[in-house]
Structure formats: C-alpha cells, structure tokens
Scaffold this motif. Structure first.
Motif, PDB file in Angstrom:
ATOM      1  N   GLN A  60       0.839  -1.187   0.000  1.00  0.00           N
ATOM      2  CA  GLN A  60       0.000   0.000   0.000  1.00  0.00           C
ATOM      3  C   GLN A  60       0.877   1.241   0.000  1.00  0.00           C
ATOM      4  N   ILE A  61       0.793   2.024  -1.038  1.00  0.00           N
ATOM      5  CA  ILE A  61       1.519   3.285  -1.090  1.00  0.00           C
ATOM      6  C   ILE A  61       0.780   4.326  -0.259  1.00  0.00           C
ATOM      7  N   GLU A  62      -0.527   4.272  -0.255  1.00  0.00           N
ATOM      8  CA  GLU A  62      -1.362   5.083   0.627  1.00  0.00           C
ATOM      9  C   GLU A  62      -2.168   4.117   1.482  1.00  0.00           C
ATOM     10  N   ASP A  63      -2.246   4.376   2.780  1.00  0.00           N
ATOM     11  CA  ASP A  63      -2.886   3.441   3.697  1.00  0.00           C
ATOM     12  C   ASP A  63      -4.407   3.582   3.638  1.00  0.00           C
ATOM     13  N   HIS A  64      -5.057   2.705   2.876  1.00  0.00           N
ATOM     14  CA  HIS A  64      -6.508   2.679   2.808  1.00  0.00           C
ATOM     15  C   HIS A  64      -7.084   1.476   3.561  1.00  0.00           C
ATOM     16  N   LEU A  65      -6.466   0.323   3.403  1.00  0.00           N
ATOM     17  CA  LEU A  65      -6.999  -0.916   3.963  1.00  0.00           C
ATOM     18  C   LEU A  65      -6.409  -1.200   5.340  1.00  0.00           C
ATOM     19  N   PRO A  66      -7.151  -1.926   6.191  1.00  0.00           N
ATOM     20  CA  PRO A  66      -6.578  -2.364   7.463  1.00  0.00           C
ATOM     21  C   PRO A  66      -5.332  -3.211   7.217  1.00  0.00           C
ATOM     22  N   LYS A  67      -4.450  -3.262   8.199  1.00  0.00           N
ATOM     23  CA  LYS A  67      -3.194  -3.991   8.036  1.00  0.00           C
ATOM     24  C   LYS A  67      -3.279  -5.438   8.534  1.00  0.00           C
ATOM     25  N   SER A  68      -4.448  -5.843   8.992  1.00  0.00           N
ATOM     26  CA  SER A  68      -4.612  -7.230   9.429  1.00  0.00           C
ATOM     27  C   SER A  68      -6.034  -7.688   9.145  1.00  0.00           C
ATOM     28  N   GLY A  69      -6.230  -9.003   9.196  1.00  0.00           N
ATOM     29  CA  GLY A  69      -7.544  -9.581   8.929  1.00  0.00           C
ATOM     30  C   GLY A  69      -7.600 -10.228   7.557  1.00  0.00           C
ATOM     31  N   LEU A  72     -15.406   1.658   4.963  1.00  0.00           N
ATOM     32  CA  LEU A  72     -14.074   1.054   5.038  1.00  0.00           C
ATOM     33  C   LEU A  72     -13.369   1.476   6.320  1.00  0.00           C
ATOM     34  N   ALA A  73     -13.458   2.753   6.665  1.00  0.00           N
ATOM     35  CA  ALA A  73     -12.810   3.244   7.879  1.00  0.00           C
ATOM     36  C   ALA A  73     -13.339   2.545   9.120  1.00  0.00           C
ATOM     37  N   ASN A  74     -14.617   2.156   9.081  1.00  0.00           N
ATOM     38  CA  ASN A  74     -15.249   1.479  10.217  1.00  0.00           C
ATOM     39  C   ASN A  74     -15.267  -0.040  10.065  1.00  0.00           C
ATOM     40  N   LYS A  75     -14.552  -0.548   9.044  1.00  0.00           N
ATOM     41  CA  LYS A  75     -14.447  -1.983   8.775  1.00  0.00           C
ATOM     42  C   LYS A  75     -15.823  -2.642   8.607  1.00  0.00           C
ATOM     43  N   TYR A 116     -16.267  -6.646  -9.667  1.00  0.00           N
ATOM     44  CA  TYR A 116     -15.724  -5.490  -8.967  1.00  0.00           C
ATOM     45  C   TYR A 116     -16.380  -5.364  -7.595  1.00  0.00           C
ATOM     46  N   PHE A 117     -15.563  -5.317  -6.536  1.00  0.00           N
ATOM     47  CA  PHE A 117     -16.049  -5.109  -5.181  1.00  0.00           C
ATOM     48  C   PHE A 117     -15.597  -3.729  -4.715  1.00  0.00           C
ATOM     49  N   GLY A 118     -16.564  -2.881  -4.367  1.00  0.00           N
ATOM     50  CA  GLY A 118     -16.245  -1.536  -3.901  1.00  0.00           C
ATOM     51  C   GLY A 118     -16.914  -1.230  -2.583  1.00  0.00           C
ATOM     52  N   ILE A 119     -16.336  -0.305  -1.824  1.00  0.00           N
ATOM     53  CA  ILE A 119     -16.902   0.066  -0.524  1.00  0.00           C
ATOM     54  C   ILE A 119     -16.738   1.565  -0.323  1.00  0.00           C
ATOM     55  N   GLU A 175     -16.977   8.404  -3.572  1.00  0.00           N
ATOM     56  CA  GLU A 175     -16.770   7.905  -2.215  1.00  0.00           C
ATOM     57  C   GLU A 175     -16.296   6.451  -2.175  1.00  0.00           C
ATOM     58  N   PHE A 176     -16.283   5.771  -3.324  1.00  0.00           N
ATOM     59  CA  PHE A 176     -15.992   4.342  -3.312  1.00  0.00           C
ATOM     60  C   PHE A 176     -14.500   4.046  -3.473  1.00  0.00           C
ATOM     61  N   VAL A 177     -14.087   2.986  -2.779  1.00  0.00           N
ATOM     62  CA  VAL A 177     -12.724   2.463  -2.850  1.00  0.00           C
ATOM     63  C   VAL A 177     -12.795   1.065  -3.456  1.00  0.00           C
ATOM     64  N   ASN A 178     -11.878   0.770  -4.360  1.00  0.00           N
ATOM     65  CA  ASN A 178     -11.826  -0.545  -4.994  1.00  0.00           C
ATOM     66  C   ASN A 178     -11.164  -1.556  -4.049  1.00  0.00           C
ATOM     67  N   ILE A 179     -11.953  -2.493  -3.524  1.00  0.00           N
ATOM     68  CA  ILE A 179     -11.418  -3.522  -2.630  1.00  0.00           C
ATOM     69  C   ILE A 179     -10.807  -4.671  -3.431  1.00  0.00           C
TER      70      ILE A 179
END
Length: 296
Positions: free
Chosen positions: A94-103, A281-284, A273-276, A254-258
């Motif tokens: 991740q060059i920019e931190d969008h996703l959680p780092k675990s799970g 995303l911030a609230n998992k 395509y899965f988007g959120i 507002e959508f992020v490509n998961i």
C-alpha cells in the motif's frame, strides 16, 4: 517500490521514443492530464504453482474460515467462493494506507448452475442478498480449511491459486477525457491514443485499490447506482429508473476498490468489482461492500 515521480519519468522516456509533430505542446498537456489522474494501486497475479498455506491470499479452492464462520448461502443454496485476501500480506504494497493492516476478507457470490458451455445467467448489477463479503480478524490458529458444501456443483469447484502482489501507479483509464484534442495534428492525435493504450495494455485486470479498469462504463458509477437502488434490487433484481446523475456521480467518488478480478469462465465471461464507501471502510463495515459485474 518506485515513486510517482520515478513512474512518470519512465513514461516520459517512452514518450520520447515516438515521432511527434509538436512534441512540446503535446507533452505538456498530456502529462498534465496523466499527473492529475495517476493513482497508486496493487496488481494481483495468480500463481498456481505456489503452495497455499492456511490463511494465505488466494483465488478459488475453498476458504480458510474462522471456526465460528459459515459458508454463505442464498435461498439455502451455497454461494460460489471467489477469493480471500489476507490484509497483512497486502499491507507492504500500500503506497497510501486505505486498507486495514490485518484480517482476512472473503468474497462470495451466488450464481445459478451453468446453462451451457458459456456459463450461468446473471445480472451485472444484482441485490446484496446474492453476494457476501466476510471479514475475519481473529487468531490465525482458529482458521480452518472449509470443504465445498455437498450441494455445490463440481463446475464451481475452482482450482486454487495463490495471489502475489505488486505496487504500481495507474494512469487514467479513459484517454478521451484528455481535453486538448483540437490542438493536435492528425498524426499526434493517433499517437496519443496508441501511446496511452500501450501503457494500459501492460496492466492486469486483477487489482486492489486504484481505479478498476472497466469493460463498459465507469465502475464507481455502477457501485453508486447499486448502492442507491439497494431496496429496489432486493425486491426484483431489476430497476429501470436511473437515479439523478449528480447524486450518482457524487456518490461514485466515495468508493474504494477492494478487489477487481475476472470471474471464472465456467460462470461466464465477466469482470467482477467489489467496492466500498470510504466511511464504511474506515469502520471496517465490509458487509456494506457493493459487488457489480461488467462484460464485453
């Protein structure tokens, strides 16, 4: 991992290998265009020969679910397992931190049995009851290899392949958003299109984050359309009335490509395509993901 500046420098060097009639004006306007739209993303490659260990990111096979998790169903029929993503494996890319780092994220969707050699019938945009995204953030020792349900047809027992990742910078998908066409000679016009699509061809259709490559229209607009019409889609899987364009386009931002990936060919020739939404995303709240498909 190269920087965005280094990435653009590589493109500039390639740009100079082409014969342009008015290179200075073309270069400035074109690179202004791609600088404004270039974003970091993560490329996915399938590696069938790589051994898949418990909890590893992979496509196909069966999921490694937590001990208290169940295989999702639709109307008492098992959904098709598409992929699982171990977010700790993705974090270094991740060059920019969008996703959680675990799970671990698990992606399922329901499809009817194939009707012929071309696969199953399905709608490209369908209700949320026909797909499921699960999230597990517990201990890895609680994971288990979950066998295919007995009622899952063999056609949907897909071969397992490990996923490997690579960071990259993605240029705008649509060269026709470039605004300087009237200033170009015929030769430079053709060269710009050829140059742009030669870069896009080097990219894969499986990716995380970035702007997913569409087979038809803007993917984020499809996510927004499905999100706005969730209630109607729940009722009959179809909805004819288009939402207000401004509302749809605003929500699309507002959508992020998961996850974007080709759907297995035994289902049909389509890209999934899965988007959120960023807040979800911030609230998992991965259960709020939207799944859409596009085909050629």
């Amino acid at each position: 991992m190269i920087s965005k500046v280094e990435h653009l420098k590589i493109l500039e060097n390639k740009f100079h290998t082409i014969t342009w009639e008015n290179i200075n004006s073309v270069k400035k306007s074109y690179f202004d265009f791609i600088k404004s739209g270039t974003v970091p993303a993560i490329k996915i490659k399938d590696e069938i020969s790589k051994k898949v260990t418990l909890g590893m990111s992979k496509k196909g096979g069966t999921p490694h679910l937590g001990s208290n998790m169940k295989w999702p169903e639709f109307e008492n029929k098992p959904m098709v397992f598409l992929a699982q993503l171990n977010l700790s494996e993705i974090a270094p890319y991740q060059i920019e931190d969008h996703l959680p780092k675990s799970g671990i994220l698990y992606f399922f969707a329901y499809f009817e049995d194939p009707i012929n050699k071309f696969g199953a019938e399905f709608n490209f945009i369908q209700s949320k009851k026909k797909y499921k995204i699960l999230f597990y953030d517990g201990d890895s020792d609680q994971l288990k290899i979950t066998p295919f349900p007995k009622t899952m047809i063999p056609d949907y027992h897909f071969e397992e392949s490990a996923m490997v990742f690579e960071s990259f910078f993605e240029i705008p998908n649509n060269i026709y958003e470039y605004a300087e066409w009237e200033e170009l000679s015929d030769n430079d016009h053709d060269n710009i299109i050829e140059f742009h699509y030669s870069i896009l061809k080097s990219l894969d259709t499986s990716q995380i984050l970035g702007i997913p490559r569409p087979l038809q229209d803007n993917v984020a607009c499809d996510w927004a359309y499905a999100y706005i019409n969730q209630d109607e889609l729940e009722l009959d899987d179809e909805y004819e009335e288009e939402p207000e364009i401004d509302e749809q386009e605003l929500l699309a931002t507002e959508f992020v490509n998961i996850l974007s990936m080709p759907i297995f060919n035994k289902i049909g020739d389509a890209q999934g395509y899965f988007g959120i939404r960023k807040d979800d995303l911030a609230n998992k709240k991965f259960e709020e993901c939207i799944f859409v498909m596009q085909g050629t």
